[in-house]
Design an enzyme around this catalytic site. Structure first.
Site, PDB file in Angstrom:
ATOM      1  N   ASP A  12     -29.242 -71.722 -15.717  1.00 29.02           N
ATOM      2  CA  ASP A  12     -29.112 -72.228 -16.979  1.00 29.02           C
ATOM      3  C   ASP A  12     -27.915 -71.418 -17.609  1.00 29.02           C
ATOM      4  OD1 ASP A  12     -31.405 -73.641 -16.600  1.00 29.02           O
ATOM      5  OD2 ASP A  12     -32.576 -72.081 -17.407  1.00 29.02           O
ATOM      6  N   ASN A  37     -35.866 -78.445  -8.522  1.00 30.89           N
ATOM      7  CA  ASN A  37     -36.696 -77.789  -9.356  1.00 30.89           C
ATOM      8  C   ASN A  37     -35.938 -77.197 -10.663  1.00 30.89           C
ATOM      9  OD1 ASN A  37     -35.178 -76.262  -7.291  1.00 30.89           O
ATOM     10  ND2 ASN A  37     -36.368 -74.384  -7.726  1.00 30.89           N
ATOM     11  N   HIS A  40     -28.960 -79.431 -13.894  1.00 30.61           N
ATOM     12  CA  HIS A  40     -27.399 -79.253 -14.566  1.00 30.61           C
ATOM     13  C   HIS A  40     -27.328 -80.092 -15.692  1.00 30.61           C
ATOM     14  CE1 HIS A  40     -26.111 -76.382 -11.711  1.00 30.61           C
ATOM     15  NE2 HIS A  40     -25.903 -77.250 -10.835  1.00 30.61           N
ATOM     16  N   THR A 127     -42.226 -74.280 -11.282  1.00 30.40           N
ATOM     17  CA  THR A 127     -41.975 -75.595 -11.889  1.00 30.40           C
ATOM     18  C   THR A 127     -42.943 -76.608 -10.872  1.00 30.40           C
ATOM     19  OG1 THR A 127     -40.080 -75.914 -10.134  1.00 30.40           O
ATOM     20  CG2 THR A 127     -39.597 -75.200 -12.602  1.00 30.40           C
TER      21      THR A 127
HETATM   22  P1  GDP Z   1     -26.805 -74.933 -15.552  1.00 35.35           P
HETATM   23  O1  GDP Z   1     -28.185 -75.214 -14.878  1.00 35.35           O
HETATM   24  O2  GDP Z   1     -26.379 -73.535 -15.386  1.00 35.35           O
HETATM   25  O3  GDP Z   1     -25.879 -75.867 -15.349  1.00 35.35           O
HETATM   26  O4  GDP Z   1     -27.475 -74.687 -17.070  1.00 35.35           O
HETATM   27  P2  GDP Z   1     -27.739 -75.988 -17.979  1.00 35.35           P
HETATM   28  O5  GDP Z   1     -26.949 -76.939 -17.950  1.00 35.35           O
HETATM   29  O6  GDP Z   1     -28.991 -76.057 -17.630  1.00 35.35           O
HETATM   30  O7  GDP Z   1     -27.751 -75.247 -19.384  1.00 35.35           O
HETATM   31  C1  GDP Z   1     -26.568 -74.822 -20.144  1.00 35.35           C
HETATM   32  C2  GDP Z   1     -26.733 -75.406 -21.541  1.00 35.35           C
HETATM   33  O8  GDP Z   1     -25.693 -75.169 -22.154  1.00 35.35           O
HETATM   34  C3  GDP Z   1     -26.577 -77.069 -21.357  1.00 35.35           C
HETATM   35  O9  GDP Z   1     -27.469 -77.582 -22.339  1.00 35.35           O
HETATM   36  C4  GDP Z   1     -25.303 -77.124 -21.745  1.00 35.35           C
HETATM   37  O10 GDP Z   1     -24.818 -78.310 -22.232  1.00 35.35           O
HETATM   38  C5  GDP Z   1     -24.890 -76.193 -22.575  1.00 35.35           C
HETATM   39  N1  GDP Z   1     -23.651 -75.465 -22.394  1.00 35.35           N
HETATM   40  C6  GDP Z   1     -22.840 -75.448 -21.649  1.00 35.35           C
HETATM   41  N2  GDP Z   1     -21.686 -74.452 -21.730  1.00 35.35           N
HETATM   42  C7  GDP Z   1     -21.766 -74.453 -23.308  1.00 35.35           C
HETATM   43  C8  GDP Z   1     -20.872 -73.818 -24.217  1.00 35.35           C
HETATM   44  O11 GDP Z   1     -19.967 -73.297 -24.051  1.00 35.35           O
HETATM   45  N3  GDP Z   1     -21.597 -73.922 -25.485  1.00 35.35           N
HETATM   46  C9  GDP Z   1     -22.536 -74.623 -25.702  1.00 35.35           C
HETATM   47  N4  GDP Z   1     -23.014 -74.314 -27.261  1.00 35.35           N
HETATM   48  N5  GDP Z   1     -23.323 -75.239 -24.909  1.00 35.35           N
HETATM   49  C10 GDP Z   1     -23.018 -74.889 -23.731  1.00 35.35           C
END
Ligand code: GDP
Length: 426
Positions: A12, A37, A40, A127
């Site tokens: 995440d 599981n 993104h 999960t």
């Molecule tokens: P991943 O599994 O690594 O892709 O991460 P996720 O997508 O599950 O979690 C990252 C969360 O942070 C998501 O809700 C994104 O929309 C959000 N996100 C990503 N980059 C940024 C950022 O620079 N600022 C903010 N506020 N949210 C972000």
């Protein structure tokens, strides 16, 4: 040329957004490990999507998206995810599922749930998507490959062997009803034709793409801490989350991976059970506030909806996480989230049995670690959407420079919001 985008921490980290961004200038995007599981989050012109199994290049018509042989393919979830994005107006993506990938079977999901039930309070917070039983079976050689779907006799034989073992386990360890081979066979045969347009020789495709000078992205799921060898075993996942595993799970040559972009957040977040070591955790009201302000809709799991544990940036874990990934650069996400704080602690050491350490330890030591913080001044303003380094307040620049010095890898990308254009390059 291959770039890998992988997580430095517990998952995440915001890999989805960075992959989505870098995918634009790539020809091929490959998922090389894990299954459905984790998820993104991608926000683009079509809407907000949580992808679990589809690679992040799914939204670009010029990209070939590969589900590599290292992935646990839950066919039902694959088909429904595809259906869900196309029904929201996204054109049908170019997809190749490696014929060597293995199928995550309905009994893997069942076994996962039965095992969690058996463990009760000692469960690892799975999960329950069948990942651990899937990879166990793969290495025990009772797995079923996608290519087996297209050979009747072989499919039945593979199923019989697998079910024989499962039924002993289900009856005697879990006291659950037995599996019916014929019903499973019918289910799999039902997928055949629906899946056929997407199944192919991904290994040859990737090698030809490399020969043709194409740009390939490896898209990692979860992060270093979740790797079964180099992570916080046994509170890990069951497939390798490290860029190096791309050589197996995506069948790319080790020498072809030129860049490893390690993604980390400006603070920490971690899903999984409460028993998991998470040294820099922030509890109470302050933790609730960070969780509420985190990410784009608060820090809640993209797949499970579970509240994520949150904490301050852990430089010890991240330095190690980047090291084992072989990071050539770092993308720091969610810097905008910290704008409300007047002081920002960063975990710069662990205290274990009265000693200060700065190198990430093995799990039994980690369980005893207490955080040592260095407190930095906050910038106390909204930086969301800033796209130039120079436009950042000095305290924000200092914060990024401090993290960079701690982890020892250049932070070249800073994300200042969840949307695609909310990013700056240093
Ligand atoms: P991943 O599994 O690594 O892709 O991460 P996720 O997508 O599950 O979690 C990252 C969360 O942070 C998501 O809700 C994104 O929309 C959000 N996100 C990503 N980059 C940024 C950022 O620079 N600022 C903010 N506020 N949210 C972000």
């Amino acid at each position: 040329m291959i770039k890998a985008i992988v997580g430095a921490n517990w998952g995440d980290e915001g890999k989805g957004k960075i992959t989505d961004l870098l995918a634009e200038s790539s020809d091929v995007v490959i998922r090389f490990q894990g299954g459905a599981n984790a998820g993104h989050t991608i926000i683009n012109d079509y809407g907000r999507f949580a992808l679990h199994i589809l690679p992040s290049g799914t939204f670009y018509p010029h990209i070939t998206n590969i589900i590599g042989n290292g992935v646990a393919v839950d066919i039902e979830k694959f088909l429904s995810e595809l259906e869900s994005i196309t029904s929201q107006g996204v054109p049908v993506p170019k997809i190749i599922i490696s014929e060597r990938a293995q199928i995550l079977m309905p009994y893997h999901t069942l076994q996962d749930a039965y095992e969690e039930e058996r463990l009760g309070g000692k469960a690892f917070g799975s999960t329950k998507s069948g990942i651990a039983p899937f990879y166990s079976d793969k290495y025990a050689k009772t797995g079923i490959q996608i290519c087996d779907l297209y050979d009747d006799a072989r499919l039945m034989d593979r199923l019989r062997r697998a079910v024989e073992v499962k039924n002993v386990l289900f009856a005697h360890l879990y006291h659950k009803p037995p599996l019916d081979v014929n019903a499973l066979y019918e289910t799999l045969v039902g997928y055949r034709e629906r899946l056929r347009p997407y199944v192919g020789d991904a290994v040859l495709f990737v090698h030809n793409a490399l020969k043709d000078g194409k740009t390939i992205l490896l898209e990692g799921q979860l992060g270093s801490m979740k790797d079964p060898d180099l992570g916080i075993y046994p509170m890990t996942t069951s497939s390798h989350t490290l860029a190096g595993f791309g050589c197996i799970g995506a069948a790319v040559p080790p020498t072809a991976i030129k860049e490893v972009i390690c993604v980390t957040k400006a603070y920490s977040s971690c899903v999984g059970s409460k028993t998991e070591p998470f040294v820099s955790e922030l509890l109470g009201d302050a933790g609730d506030e960070l969780r509420r302000r985190g990410g784009d809709k608060g820090e809640f799991g993209a797949t499970t909806g579970r509240p994520r544990r949150v904490g301050w940036f852990d430089a010890i874990a991240t330095k190690y996480g980047c090291m084992v990934q072989g990071a050539t650069e770092v993308a720091l996400t969610c810097l905008d989230v910290l704008g409300y704080l007047n002081e920002i602690p960063v975990c710069t050491g662990y205290e274990i049995d009265g000693k200060r350490i700065t190198d990430f330890p093995v799990t039994p030591e980690l369980m005893k670690a207490k955080p040592i913080f260095t407190v930095l001044p906050g910038w106390q303003c909204d930086i969301r959407g800033i796209t130039s380094w120079d436009a950042l307040p000095q305290a924000a620049k200092d914060y990024v420079a401090f993290l960079e010095a701690q982890i020892g890898v250049p932070i070249k990308i800073v994300s200042t919001g969840p949307k695609r254009h909310e990013i700056l390059y240093r």
